[in-house]
Design a protein around this motif. Structure first.
Motif, PDB file in Angstrom:
ATOM      1  N   MET A  56      98.634 -20.660 -22.196  1.00 43.44           N
ATOM      2  CA  MET A  56      97.723 -21.182 -23.206  1.00 43.44           C
ATOM      3  C   MET A  56      98.367 -21.150 -24.595  1.00 43.44           C
ATOM      4  O   MET A  56      98.147 -22.036 -25.417  1.00 43.44           O
ATOM      5  CB  MET A  56      96.414 -20.386 -23.225  1.00 43.44           C
ATOM      6  CG  MET A  56      95.576 -20.536 -21.962  1.00 43.44           C
ATOM      7  SD  MET A  56      95.060 -22.242 -21.670  1.00 43.44           S
ATOM      8  CE  MET A  56      96.160 -22.718 -20.360  1.00 43.44           C
ATOM      9  N   GLN A  57      99.191 -20.140 -24.854  1.00 43.60           N
ATOM     10  CA  GLN A  57      99.900 -20.079 -26.124  1.00 43.60           C
ATOM     11  C   GLN A  57     100.930 -21.203 -26.207  1.00 43.60           C
ATOM     12  O   GLN A  57     101.070 -21.860 -27.247  1.00 43.60           O
ATOM     13  CB  GLN A  57     100.579 -18.721 -26.301  1.00 43.60           C
ATOM     14  CG  GLN A  57     101.260 -18.571 -27.641  1.00 43.60           C
ATOM     15  CD  GLN A  57     101.830 -17.179 -27.848  1.00 43.60           C
ATOM     16  OE1 GLN A  57     102.084 -16.438 -26.888  1.00 43.60           O
ATOM     17  NE2 GLN A  57     102.016 -16.810 -29.096  1.00 43.60           N
ATOM     18  N   THR A  58     101.632 -21.447 -25.125  1.00 41.08           N
ATOM     19  CA  THR A  58     102.609 -22.529 -25.092  1.00 41.08           C
ATOM     20  C   THR A  58     101.916 -23.867 -25.340  1.00 41.08           C
ATOM     21  O   THR A  58     102.405 -24.695 -26.115  1.00 41.08           O
ATOM     22  CB  THR A  58     103.361 -22.541 -23.751  1.00 41.08           C
ATOM     23  OG1 THR A  58     103.977 -21.263 -23.550  1.00 41.08           O
ATOM     24  CG2 THR A  58     104.413 -23.627 -23.706  1.00 41.08           C
ATOM     25  N   LEU A  59     100.758 -24.080 -24.715  1.00 41.54           N
ATOM     26  CA  LEU A  59      99.982 -25.293 -24.944  1.00 41.54           C
ATOM     27  C   LEU A  59      99.596 -25.398 -26.414  1.00 41.54           C
ATOM     28  O   LEU A  59      99.780 -26.454 -27.042  1.00 41.54           O
ATOM     29  CB  LEU A  59      98.732 -25.280 -24.066  1.00 41.54           C
ATOM     30  CG  LEU A  59      97.815 -26.488 -24.138  1.00 41.54           C
ATOM     31  CD1 LEU A  59      97.049 -26.632 -22.833  1.00 41.54           C
ATOM     32  CD2 LEU A  59      96.841 -26.423 -25.279  1.00 41.54           C
ATOM     33  N   ASN A  60      99.061 -24.321 -26.998  1.00 40.53           N
ATOM     34  CA  ASN A  60      98.614 -24.353 -28.392  1.00 40.53           C
ATOM     35  C   ASN A  60      99.765 -24.603 -29.360  1.00 40.53           C
ATOM     36  O   ASN A  60      99.626 -25.375 -30.313  1.00 40.53           O
ATOM     37  CB  ASN A  60      97.899 -23.051 -28.760  1.00 40.53           C
ATOM     38  CG  ASN A  60      96.525 -22.972 -28.145  1.00 40.53           C
ATOM     39  OD1 ASN A  60      95.876 -23.981 -27.920  1.00 40.53           O
ATOM     40  ND2 ASN A  60      96.071 -21.765 -27.864  1.00 40.53           N
ATOM     41  N   VAL A  61     100.893 -23.949 -29.136  1.00 42.77           N
ATOM     42  CA  VAL A  61     102.056 -24.148 -30.001  1.00 42.77           C
ATOM     43  C   VAL A  61     102.538 -25.601 -29.884  1.00 42.77           C
ATOM     44  O   VAL A  61     102.848 -26.249 -30.891  1.00 42.77           O
ATOM     45  CB  VAL A  61     103.183 -23.155 -29.645  1.00 42.77           C
ATOM     46  CG1 VAL A  61     104.503 -23.549 -30.288  1.00 42.77           C
ATOM     47  CG2 VAL A  61     102.785 -21.740 -30.054  1.00 42.77           C
ATOM     48  N   SER A  62     102.581 -26.123 -28.673  1.00 45.61           N
ATOM     49  CA  SER A  62     103.017 -27.503 -28.456  1.00 45.61           C
ATOM     50  C   SER A  62     102.100 -28.482 -29.181  1.00 45.61           C
ATOM     51  O   SER A  62     102.569 -29.419 -29.848  1.00 45.61           O
ATOM     52  CB  SER A  62     103.034 -27.824 -26.962  1.00 45.61           C
ATOM     53  OG  SER A  62     103.926 -26.972 -26.285  1.00 45.61           O
ATOM     54  N   PHE A  63     100.807 -28.252 -29.073  1.00 44.67           N
ATOM     55  CA  PHE A  63      99.833 -29.128 -29.722  1.00 44.67           C
ATOM     56  C   PHE A  63      99.993 -29.073 -31.248  1.00 44.67           C
ATOM     57  O   PHE A  63     100.002 -30.096 -31.923  1.00 44.67           O
ATOM     58  CB  PHE A  63      98.414 -28.741 -29.308  1.00 44.67           C
ATOM     59  CG  PHE A  63      97.360 -29.641 -29.872  1.00 44.67           C
ATOM     60  CD1 PHE A  63      97.192 -30.919 -29.388  1.00 44.67           C
ATOM     61  CD2 PHE A  63      96.548 -29.218 -30.910  1.00 44.67           C
ATOM     62  CE1 PHE A  63      96.229 -31.775 -29.915  1.00 44.67           C
ATOM     63  CE2 PHE A  63      95.583 -30.052 -31.443  1.00 44.67           C
ATOM     64  CZ  PHE A  63      95.419 -31.339 -30.943  1.00 44.67           C
ATOM     65  N   LYS A  64     100.147 -27.870 -31.792  1.00 43.58           N
ATOM     66  CA  LYS A  64     100.315 -27.736 -33.244  1.00 43.58           C
ATOM     67  C   LYS A  64     101.584 -28.434 -33.718  1.00 43.58           C
ATOM     68  O   LYS A  64     101.569 -29.135 -34.733  1.00 43.58           O
ATOM     69  CB  LYS A  64     100.337 -26.280 -33.666  1.00 43.58           C
ATOM     70  CG  LYS A  64     100.610 -26.143 -35.178  1.00 43.58           C
ATOM     71  CD  LYS A  64     100.186 -24.875 -35.741  1.00 43.58           C
ATOM     72  CE  LYS A  64     100.346 -24.699 -37.226  1.00 43.58           C
ATOM     73  NZ  LYS A  64     100.935 -25.708 -38.034  1.00 43.58           N
ATOM     74  N   LEU A  65     102.673 -28.259 -32.999  1.00 45.32           N
ATOM     75  CA  LEU A  65     103.912 -28.933 -33.384  1.00 45.32           C
ATOM     76  C   LEU A  65     103.710 -30.448 -33.413  1.00 45.32           C
ATOM     77  O   LEU A  65     104.185 -31.136 -34.328  1.00 45.32           O
ATOM     78  CB  LEU A  65     105.051 -28.558 -32.434  1.00 45.32           C
ATOM     79  CG  LEU A  65     105.602 -27.145 -32.575  1.00 45.32           C
ATOM     80  CD1 LEU A  65     106.528 -26.816 -31.411  1.00 45.32           C
ATOM     81  CD2 LEU A  65     106.325 -26.958 -33.909  1.00 45.32           C
TER      82      LEU A  65
END
Length: 141
Positions: A56-65
């Protein structure tokens, strides 16, 4: 960008971000409190040999980038879906992540807007694809 400015095949590359051990633990304490994200000693004994970031953190970081690229600007109305989420490889402390986003589908609507679907592919510093998902958003014209 307005909906009418998008074309299938457009590609965008984001800046990168490094996930530290503290970033991983802080996120896990709040949102995904499992041992492989929190307990360094137990994680060393596990399948990955170290702490790893929550998917979920990887998803959130990807989305923010992706959002930080600013392509949608003020023309975005709302996100409409996420499909084909795949956590392909673990993300470790000090991994440096960046995203390549490719427009894969455009669906016009009658009211002057449409849905833009992008394939987000997240890579680490070794060039390994660690995450992939299709994200759709309603974008105004």
């Amino acid at each position: 960008m307005k909906f009418s400015d998008f074309e299938v095949g457009q590609r965008y590359e984001t800046k990168s971000v490094i996930l530290t051990k503290d970033d991983i633990i802080r996120f896990a304490e709040m949102y995904d409190p499992q041992y492989m994200h929190l307990d360094e000693e137990k994680a060393k004994q596990g399948r990955f040999g170290s702490l790893i970031a929550s998917g979920m953190q990887t998803l959130n970081v990807s989305f923010k980038l992706w959002i930080d690229v600013g392509v949608y600007g003020d023309h975005i109305i709302a996100g409409t879906g996420m499909n084909q989420l795949q956590f392909l490889k673990p993300v470790y402390p000090e991994d440096e992540l960046h995203v390549i986003a490719e427009v894969i589908e455009l669906r016009p609507r009658r009211v002057g807007n449409g849905t833009v679907t992008v394939l987000l592919s997240t890579y680490n510093q070794k060039g390994q694809n660690v995450f992939r998902a299709e994200l759709s958003a309603l974008v105004d014209n």
